[in-house]
Design a protein around this motif. Structure first.
Motif, short mmCIF file in Angstrom:
data_model
loop_
_atom_site.label_atom_id
_atom_site.label_comp_id
_atom_site.label_asym_id
_atom_site.label_seq_id
_atom_site.Cartn_x
_atom_site.Cartn_y
_atom_site.Cartn_z
N ASP A 205 0.87 -1.18 0.00
CA ASP A 205 0.00 0.00 0.00
C ASP A 205 0.91 1.24 0.00
N ALA A 206 1.11 1.81 -1.17
CA ALA A 206 2.05 2.92 -1.34
C ALA A 206 1.68 4.11 -0.44
N ASP A 207 0.38 4.36 -0.37
CA ASP A 207 -0.10 5.48 0.43
C ASP A 207 0.30 5.33 1.90
N GLN A 208 0.16 4.09 2.38
CA GLN A 208 0.50 3.81 3.78
C GLN A 208 2.01 3.96 4.01
N TRP A 209 2.84 3.46 3.11
CA TRP A 209 4.29 3.59 3.24
C TRP A 209 4.69 5.06 3.32
N VAL A 210 4.11 5.85 2.42
CA VAL A 210 4.49 7.26 2.37
C VAL A 210 4.01 7.97 3.64
N LYS A 211 2.84 7.58 4.14
CA LYS A 211 2.36 8.18 5.39
C LYS A 211 3.26 7.81 6.56
N ILE A 212 3.74 6.57 6.59
CA ILE A 212 4.66 6.15 7.66
C ILE A 212 5.93 7.01 7.62
N PRO B 114 10.38 -1.27 -20.15
CA PRO B 114 10.28 -1.68 -21.55
C PRO B 114 11.57 -2.29 -22.10
N SER B 115 12.71 -1.94 -21.52
CA SER B 115 13.97 -2.40 -22.10
C SER B 115 14.48 -3.72 -21.50
N SER B 116 13.73 -4.28 -20.54
CA SER B 116 14.17 -5.54 -19.93
C SER B 116 12.96 -6.41 -19.63
N ASP B 117 13.11 -7.75 -19.78
CA ASP B 117 12.01 -8.61 -19.35
C ASP B 117 12.29 -9.21 -17.97
N HIS B 118 13.40 -8.79 -17.36
CA HIS B 118 13.71 -9.23 -16.00
C HIS B 118 13.12 -8.20 -15.03
N ASP B 119 11.80 -8.12 -15.02
CA ASP B 119 11.15 -7.12 -14.18
C ASP B 119 9.83 -7.64 -13.63
N ILE B 120 9.29 -6.90 -12.71
CA ILE B 120 8.09 -7.32 -11.99
C ILE B 120 6.91 -7.51 -12.93
N ALA B 121 6.84 -6.69 -13.99
CA ALA B 121 5.69 -6.77 -14.90
C ALA B 121 5.76 -8.02 -15.77
N ASP B 122 6.96 -8.33 -16.27
CA ASP B 122 7.09 -9.47 -17.19
C ASP B 122 7.15 -10.81 -16.48
N LEU B 123 7.69 -10.84 -15.26
CA LEU B 123 7.91 -12.13 -14.61
C LEU B 123 6.81 -12.54 -13.64
N THR B 124 6.13 -11.59 -13.02
CA THR B 124 5.23 -11.97 -11.93
C THR B 124 3.76 -11.79 -12.29
N GLN B 125 2.91 -12.33 -11.43
CA GLN B 125 1.46 -12.17 -11.59
C GLN B 125 0.97 -10.84 -11.03
N PHE B 126 1.88 -10.11 -10.37
CA PHE B 126 1.49 -8.85 -9.72
C PHE B 126 1.26 -7.81 -10.80
N ASN B 127 0.04 -7.49 -11.03
CA ASN B 127 -0.30 -6.68 -12.20
C ASN B 127 -0.30 -5.17 -11.89
N ARG B 128 0.69 -4.75 -11.09
CA ARG B 128 0.76 -3.33 -10.74
C ARG B 128 2.20 -2.86 -10.85
N ASP B 129 2.43 -1.56 -10.93
CA ASP B 129 3.78 -1.00 -10.97
C ASP B 129 4.04 -0.30 -9.63
N PRO B 130 4.77 -0.97 -8.71
CA PRO B 130 4.98 -0.40 -7.37
C PRO B 130 5.65 0.97 -7.41
N LEU B 131 6.57 1.14 -8.36
CA LEU B 131 7.27 2.43 -8.42
C LEU B 131 6.32 3.56 -8.79
N LYS B 132 5.41 3.26 -9.71
CA LYS B 132 4.45 4.28 -10.13
C LYS B 132 3.54 4.64 -8.95
N GLU B 133 3.10 3.62 -8.24
CA GLU B 133 2.20 3.88 -7.10
C GLU B 133 2.92 4.69 -6.02
N LEU B 134 4.21 4.35 -5.79
CA LEU B 134 4.97 5.10 -4.77
C LEU B 134 5.24 6.52 -5.22
#
Ligand code: H79
Length: 441
Positions: A78-85, A110-130
């Motif tokens: 929860d990015a919002d919670q981390w930032v509030k902490i 886009p330049s690598s497939d060794h990333d959270i979007a390409d490898l995992t089921q987690f369908n979110r971008d944590p960096l964008k949310e943070l």
């Protein structure tokens, strides 16, 4: 806040003083070590002392580590919670690992497939949310990027500092003579730095790590790329070849503040990445003491948390950050925007012992910070009766303890070239009380 809303202006020339102002004033930030390794909590094959270097320290072949990374699914993030902490602790910036030494990007790269979007089921971008949460809450969003180590990339040579046979890159790509750092630099580093600086709004700091292999030309090129895309972005010294805006000190506080500007990054227990077996937590008081010590030497404090694989900041870290925040609520004016001590005697003297090692002797149990018209004396110990200070650069108009009754002005006496401040018999109930000295105009 204006800095977050202001669009970056590519190619604008920003002078060093302007670029560094927010950083100098901020003083306190949150470091976040979070990646595929966090899932293991430091445990692999019964050993429990691993951390963000898991792939290397557990000697996991790349194919196996990649399989393991696929199960990274931080559903409780929860990015919002981390930032509030962070914000409630008094932290003004946040530095997140966009890619650590394992080469696994924590965003959709886009330049690598060794990333959270390409490898995992987690369908979110944590960096964008943070990034969005930081910008919304007025916290400077900053990015860590492992430059000199990338255990996924076939072209990163084994560094001089790495023991042969101990290094993942050597396990997976053993032929050193076929490696070419410049291929990695062109194929991965430059595109990813561009992605980070174009897809996530204003970036406060590009925080590079490990620079042993980069050439001066490459450091210059990388710096020029950052200046072109976000001229306001601060760069740490680990971009290599002394080309950064400030110096980093890792897991230690220098004896004095001879570098300017600088930052100490320090863990709350013994690890950067989440380690479930590590209960060796520092006390909130010792961390406030570190913050004060650092600020009195002109530096910034970047304090680390290692969230779990589920995306949760460990409870002991949260508790400590709450306690630090309580201290900051009362004493923040003696931290933010403050410069180093006007004295210096309290930091002690460096001496060489018989074996030639440097030690610091004669440190005093207080630290001082300053801003125009004010000197703040942070008391690590409560002196009996009175506090004796070296000559004050100015005339004291008023002395009082922050957070105490506003009518409780303290008695000040000048004796020779020293100043004494009479303290009340009842000390404040909190640790590290601060005496605020107001100087006459
Ligand atoms: O991200 C954190 C570390 O992982 C990284 N920098 C901080 C901010 C870092 N990269 N290199 N180093 C730290 C220095 C190398 C430390 C080592 Fe070890 C000590 C390498 C081998 C012994 C720690 C313990 C890592 C492996 C075992």
């Amino acid at each position: 806040p204006s800095f977050a809303d202001e669009p970056r202006s590519p190619n604008k020339v920003v002078d060093q003083q302007t670029r560094m102002q927010w950083f100098r004033d901020a003083k306190f930030g949150m470091f976040i070590h979070w990646g595929a390794y966090s899932q293991a909590g430091g445990e692999w094959n019964g050993e429990t002392n691993h951390h963000e270097w898991l792939q290397l320290t557990a000697k996991i072949p790349l194919a196996e580590y990649t399989e393991f990374a696929k199960s990274f699914n931080p559903t409780r993030f929860d990015a919002d919670q981390w930032v509030k902490i962070a914000k409630d602790a008094g932290m003004k910036y946040l530095v997140i690992t966009s890619k650590h030494h394992d080469g696994f990007a924590m965003y959709d790269s886009p330049s690598s497939d060794h990333d959270i979007a390409d490898l995992t089921q987690f369908n979110r971008d944590p960096l964008k949310e943070l990034a969005d949460a930081c910008h919304e809450h007025g916290v400077h969003f900053c990015v860590y990027y492992s430059l000199g180590r990338d255990w996924e990339d076939p072209d990163v040579p084994t560094g001089r500092g790495d023991k042969v046979g101990f290094r993942s890159n050597l396990i997976d790509y053993p032929n050193e003579s076929e490696k070419d750092f410049s291929l990695y630099f062109e194929r991965k580093v430059k595109p990813q730095v561009r992605e980070l600086l174009t897809g996530y709004g204003p970036i406060g700091i590009m925080w590079f790590d490990t620079y042993g292999l980069i050439t001066k030309e490459q450091s210059l090129e990388l710096k020029a790329l950052i200046r072109e895309l976000q001229p306001e972005c601060v760069i740490n010294q680990r971009i290599g070849h002394n080309l950064g805006d400030y110096k980093v000190s890792e897991q230690e506080i220098p004896a004095d503040g001879s570098y300017d500007p600088w930052e100490s990054c320090i863990t709350m227990n013994g690890h950067w990445g989440y380690n479930k077996a590590d209960d060796n937590w520092k006390s909130p008081e010792s961390m406030v003491r570190s913050l004060v010590d650092i600020v009195s030497k002109g530096g910034n404090f970047l304090l680390n948390v290692g969230p779990t694989g589920e995306g949760v900041i460990p409870e002991p870290s949260v508790q400590r950050l709450v306690a630090i925040g309580d201290w900051m609520d009362v004493n923040g004016e003696a931290i933010y925007g403050c410069g180093p001590t006007p004295f210096g005697d309290e930091l002690g003297k460096k001496v060489k012992d018989k074996s030639g090692k440097t030690r610091v002797v004669g440190k005093l149990p207080w630290r001082a910070t300053t801003k125009p018209g004010k000197i703040y004396v942070h008391l690590f110990e409560w002196p009996a009766g009175e506090l004796s200070l070296p000559a004050i650069p100015g005339t004291i108009e008023d002395a009082r303890i922050l957070g105490m009754d506003i009518n409780a002005s303290l008695e000040v006496n000048s004796i020779g070239d020293r100043t004494t401040i009479r303290l009340p018999d009842n000390r404040p109930e909190w640790a590290i009380p601060v005496i605020c000295l107001t100087l006459a105009e």
